[in-house]
Design an enzyme around this catalytic site. Sequence first.
Site, short mmCIF file in Angstrom:
data_model
loop_
_atom_site.label_atom_id
_atom_site.label_comp_id
_atom_site.label_asym_id
_atom_site.label_seq_id
_atom_site.Cartn_x
_atom_site.Cartn_y
_atom_site.Cartn_z
CG ASN A 8 -1.70 1.23 1.42
OD1 ASN A 8 -1.79 2.05 0.50
ND2 ASN A 8 -2.30 1.39 2.59
CD1 TRP A 9 3.93 1.33 -2.80
CD2 TRP A 9 4.23 2.84 -4.42
NE1 TRP A 9 5.01 0.93 -3.56
CE2 TRP A 9 5.21 1.84 -4.56
CE3 TRP A 9 4.21 3.89 -5.34
CZ2 TRP A 9 6.18 1.87 -5.56
CZ3 TRP A 9 5.17 3.92 -6.34
CH2 TRP A 9 6.15 2.92 -6.44
CD GLU A 93 -3.05 5.73 6.68
OE1 GLU A 93 -2.97 5.76 5.44
OE2 GLU A 93 -2.13 5.27 7.40
CD GLU A 158 -3.81 -2.26 7.30
OE1 GLU A 158 -2.70 -2.55 6.82
OE2 GLU A 158 -4.39 -1.18 7.07
N GLY A 164 2.35 2.29 10.87
CA GLY A 164 3.38 3.31 10.77
C GLY A 164 4.10 3.62 12.06
N GLY A 224 2.60 -1.09 4.34
CA GLY A 224 2.67 0.33 3.97
C GLY A 224 4.11 0.76 3.74
P1 PGA Z 1 2.59 0.33 7.68
O1 PGA Z 1 1.13 0.58 7.05
O2 PGA Z 1 3.11 -0.95 7.09
O3 PGA Z 1 3.41 1.54 7.24
O4 PGA Z 1 2.42 0.25 9.16
C1 PGA Z 1 0.22 -0.46 6.84
C2 PGA Z 1 -1.05 0.05 6.24
O5 PGA Z 1 -1.52 1.14 6.65
O6 PGA Z 1 -1.64 -0.58 5.34
#
Ligand code: PGA
Length: 243
Positions: A8-9, A93, A158, A164, A224
């Site tokens: 997931n960019w 998000e 998630e 993140g 991500g």
């Molecule tokens: P992350 O994000 O790997 O940067 O924690 C995962 C995501 O939000 O799909």
Amino acid sequence: MRHLIAGNWKMHGTLAGVAAYAAAIKAAPDHADMLICPPFPLIEPFARALAGSGVAVGAQDCHGAAQGAHTGDVHASLLREAGAAYVILGHSERREAHGETNAHVQAKVQAAVAAGLTPIVCVGESQAQRDAGEAAHVVKSQLIHSLPADFTGVVAYEPIWAIGTGLTPTEDDVAAMHGAIRAALIAHLGEAGAMVKILYGGSVKPSNAASLLAVPEVAGALVGGASLKPEDLLAIAAAAPRG
Ligand code: PGA
């Protein structure tokens, strides 16, 4: 079940970077499925660059309507036409920053499936909800209200506090939540609920991929930050169990 390793960019990447990334990711291991979900304008260039490679391309959102007066939105069949095979829906998000409700997510799932896309529906609790002992209840409620009764596609667990942050749940916590998700899917969808792939997402990186991907009921990862480097995404895919 073959593992699915999905990148997931988010709002990263440039047109100029597609060719080199695509060339690198084509070296994907053949025991896992791989998917790149870049921002909308990079879907078509990625689909062209990855044609015939076995690495799929996906989007990060779509609208819930087939078309219409929705300034700034994109409909699912246009994504399909651009070369997307998957679409991430209900990412935290988007639920947080764009006010997406479970009802919005469910409409998007239906639009995606009608257009021939495989939806990847994200669910997950906040730190406060986990601290209050509500994690399983929150996730179950998101699933029941985001997935239509005839759902086909993928679910991604998630935990919001793991996205993140470099933090991850313990393997026992992931196993417990994925088990609870499986039970909820079977209760909601019947036998079809046993076939849904459940991905884990949140701070997956090469160093923790093998242990997370070996947890029962974890059928892949939604990645991500680490997906921005092809070598890291490839290392995560290489860590997926075989068979
Ligand atoms: P992350 O994000 O790997 O940067 O924690 C995962 C995501 O939000 O799909």
